[in-house]
Motif scaffolding. Sequence first.
Motif, PDB file in Angstrom:
ATOM      1  N   SER A  11       0.825  -1.208   0.000  1.00 39.60           N
ATOM      2  CA  SER A  11       0.000   0.000   0.000  1.00 39.60           C
ATOM      3  C   SER A  11       0.855   1.253   0.000  1.00 39.60           C
ATOM      4  O   SER A  11       1.821   1.365   0.753  1.00 39.60           O
ATOM      5  CB  SER A  11      -0.922   0.025   1.223  1.00 39.60           C
ATOM      6  N   ASP A  12       0.456   2.183  -0.847  1.00 35.78           N
ATOM      7  CA  ASP A  12       0.944   3.555  -0.757  1.00 35.78           C
ATOM      8  C   ASP A  12       0.463   4.124   0.582  1.00 35.78           C
ATOM      9  O   ASP A  12      -0.415   3.554   1.241  1.00 35.78           O
ATOM     10  CB  ASP A  12       0.374   4.353  -1.931  1.00 35.78           C
ATOM     11  N   MET A  13       1.008   5.245   0.987  1.00 39.35           N
ATOM     12  CA  MET A  13       0.615   5.829   2.271  1.00 39.35           C
ATOM     13  C   MET A  13      -0.281   7.057   2.104  1.00 39.35           C
ATOM     14  O   MET A  13      -1.470   6.990   2.314  1.00 39.35           O
ATOM     15  CB  MET A  13       1.853   6.118   3.120  1.00 39.35           C
ATOM     16  N   ASP A  14       0.274   8.197   1.708  1.00 43.80           N
ATOM     17  CA  ASP A  14      -0.540   9.417   1.610  1.00 43.80           C
ATOM     18  C   ASP A  14      -1.619   9.275   0.536  1.00 43.80           C
ATOM     19  O   ASP A  14      -1.329   8.899  -0.601  1.00 43.80           O
ATOM     20  CB  ASP A  14       0.348  10.623   1.301  1.00 43.80           C
ATOM     21  N   GLY A  15      -2.862   9.549   0.924  1.00 43.52           N
ATOM     22  CA  GLY A  15      -3.972   9.435  -0.008  1.00 43.52           C
ATOM     23  C   GLY A  15      -4.482   8.018  -0.164  1.00 43.52           C
ATOM     24  O   GLY A  15      -5.466   7.786  -0.878  1.00 43.52           O
ATOM     25  N   THR A  16      -3.840   7.071   0.506  1.00 45.63           N
ATOM     26  CA  THR A  16      -4.212   5.656   0.358  1.00 45.63           C
ATOM     27  C   THR A  16      -4.434   5.025   1.736  1.00 45.63           C
ATOM     28  O   THR A  16      -5.553   4.898   2.196  1.00 45.63           O
ATOM     29  CB  THR A  16      -3.138   4.896  -0.437  1.00 45.63           C
ATOM     30  N   LEU A  17      -3.355   4.651   2.406  1.00 44.76           N
ATOM     31  CA  LEU A  17      -3.490   4.070   3.747  1.00 44.76           C
ATOM     32  C   LEU A  17      -3.759   5.156   4.798  1.00 44.76           C
ATOM     33  O   LEU A  17      -4.496   4.944   5.752  1.00 44.76           O
ATOM     34  CB  LEU A  17      -2.223   3.302   4.112  1.00 44.76           C
ATOM     35  N   LEU A  18      -3.147   6.327   4.621  1.00 42.20           N
ATOM     36  CA  LEU A  18      -3.348   7.431   5.555  1.00 42.20           C
ATOM     37  C   LEU A  18      -4.605   8.211   5.182  1.00 42.20           C
ATOM     38  O   LEU A  18      -4.865   8.454   4.003  1.00 42.20           O
ATOM     39  CB  LEU A  18      -2.152   8.392   5.527  1.00 42.20           C
ATOM     40  N   ASN A  19      -5.354   8.629   6.178  1.00 42.00           N
ATOM     41  CA  ASN A  19      -6.513   9.470   5.894  1.00 42.00           C
ATOM     42  C   ASN A  19      -6.061  10.913   5.650  1.00 42.00           C
ATOM     43  O   ASN A  19      -4.858  11.206   5.637  1.00 42.00           O
ATOM     44  CB  ASN A  19      -7.554   9.375   7.024  1.00 42.00           C
ATOM     45  N   SER A  20      -7.019  11.811   5.493  1.00 44.35           N
ATOM     46  CA  SER A  20      -6.674  13.199   5.163  1.00 44.35           C
ATOM     47  C   SER A  20      -5.953  13.927   6.290  1.00 44.35           C
ATOM     48  O   SER A  20      -5.368  14.991   6.078  1.00 44.35           O
ATOM     49  CB  SER A  20      -7.931  13.977   4.771  1.00 44.35           C
ATOM     50  N   ASN A  21      -5.991  13.360   7.479  1.00 44.09           N
ATOM     51  CA  ASN A  21      -5.235  13.904   8.610  1.00 44.09           C
ATOM     52  C   ASN A  21      -3.877  13.229   8.767  1.00 44.09           C
ATOM     53  O   ASN A  21      -3.221  13.392   9.796  1.00 44.09           O
ATOM     54  CB  ASN A  21      -6.040  13.749   9.912  1.00 44.09           C
ATOM     55  N   HIS A  22      -3.483  12.472   7.748  1.00 38.93           N
ATOM     56  CA  HIS A  22      -2.186  11.762   7.732  1.00 38.93           C
ATOM     57  C   HIS A  22      -2.092  10.728   8.860  1.00 38.93           C
ATOM     58  O   HIS A  22      -1.029  10.508   9.428  1.00 38.93           O
ATOM     59  CB  HIS A  22      -1.015  12.752   7.823  1.00 38.93           C
ATOM     60  N   GLU A  23      -3.203  10.064   9.145  1.00 41.26           N
ATOM     61  CA  GLU A  23      -3.246   9.083  10.230  1.00 41.26           C
ATOM     62  C   GLU A  23      -3.508   7.679   9.686  1.00 41.26           C
ATOM     63  O   GLU A  23      -4.235   7.506   8.700  1.00 41.26           O
ATOM     64  CB  GLU A  23      -4.370   9.426  11.212  1.00 41.26           C
ATOM     65  N   VAL A  24      -2.927   6.682  10.355  1.00 43.56           N
ATOM     66  CA  VAL A  24      -3.258   5.284  10.098  1.00 43.56           C
ATOM     67  C   VAL A  24      -4.371   4.903  11.076  1.00 43.56           C
ATOM     68  O   VAL A  24      -4.294   5.210  12.267  1.00 43.56           O
ATOM     69  CB  VAL A  24      -2.037   4.364  10.321  1.00 43.56           C
TER      70      VAL A  24
END
Length: 263
Positions: A11-24
């Motif tokens: 999985s990519d992180m920003d925009g994918t696994l992370l939400n718009s608040n940059h959280e997992v």
Amino acid sequence: MDFSKIKMVVSDMDGTLLNSNHEVSNRFFEIFEALRDKNIQFVAASGRQYHSMADKLEPIKNDVIFVAENGAYIKQKEQVLLTTPIAKKSITSILSSISRVPHAHPVLCSKDNAYVNGNSNAFLEMLREYYTEFKIVDNQTEVEDEVLKVAIYHFESSEEHIYPAVKHLENSLKVKVSGSNWVDVSHKNAHKGYALEKLMQAHNITSDEIMVFGDYNNDLEMLQLSNYSYAMANAHPNVKEVAKFETLSNDDFGVERILEKVL
């Protein structure tokens, strides 16, 4: 759909696994435990710095393979599996090309650090989200550290303001619009697809045994390696064209919902 053969999830992180608040999400960490119990390897693949990725996945970082700096750096626990540095002369060309672009902010990315100029406090404040380790230098052309990638930020639009200035470098370098504000320039082989191909070979994994999630242009090559490739609902149109399937957005647990089906 038969997910029974899946051995690796990427999985990519920003925009994918992370939400718009940059959280997992906590939901993902619970799912991860179940994936691990089934011996399904999780790979985090991002344009981010390794340290920043590891911070986001701190509770599970010893069980994750990290593909950092858009594929220029692979690390598992304390073992570095791949580095693909960029030539010194290429760095000079990149910096020269963007020097004429107003409000462009270049970052020289190495394994353990990043090098920036200190001419914008607003940029430095934003940078802390993506780079937990960085140094301010007077002259980026004098950086001696091995550079894996030059990331360039623009507060308005990377595609509109940065990409046209570095597009001419595409014959010799990998140039990727990696986010709405970022363009990454690196060695031709420094991309997520090349890195993932190496991991697939090392783990003897086929396109039927790997699942990949992404949202932006720097995910295109790795999405093409999987028969179970997913574009997020919030993905760039190019990603939706390449991915075989689509899931919900990063704010609607798009990755988690598919992984629950895998489990």
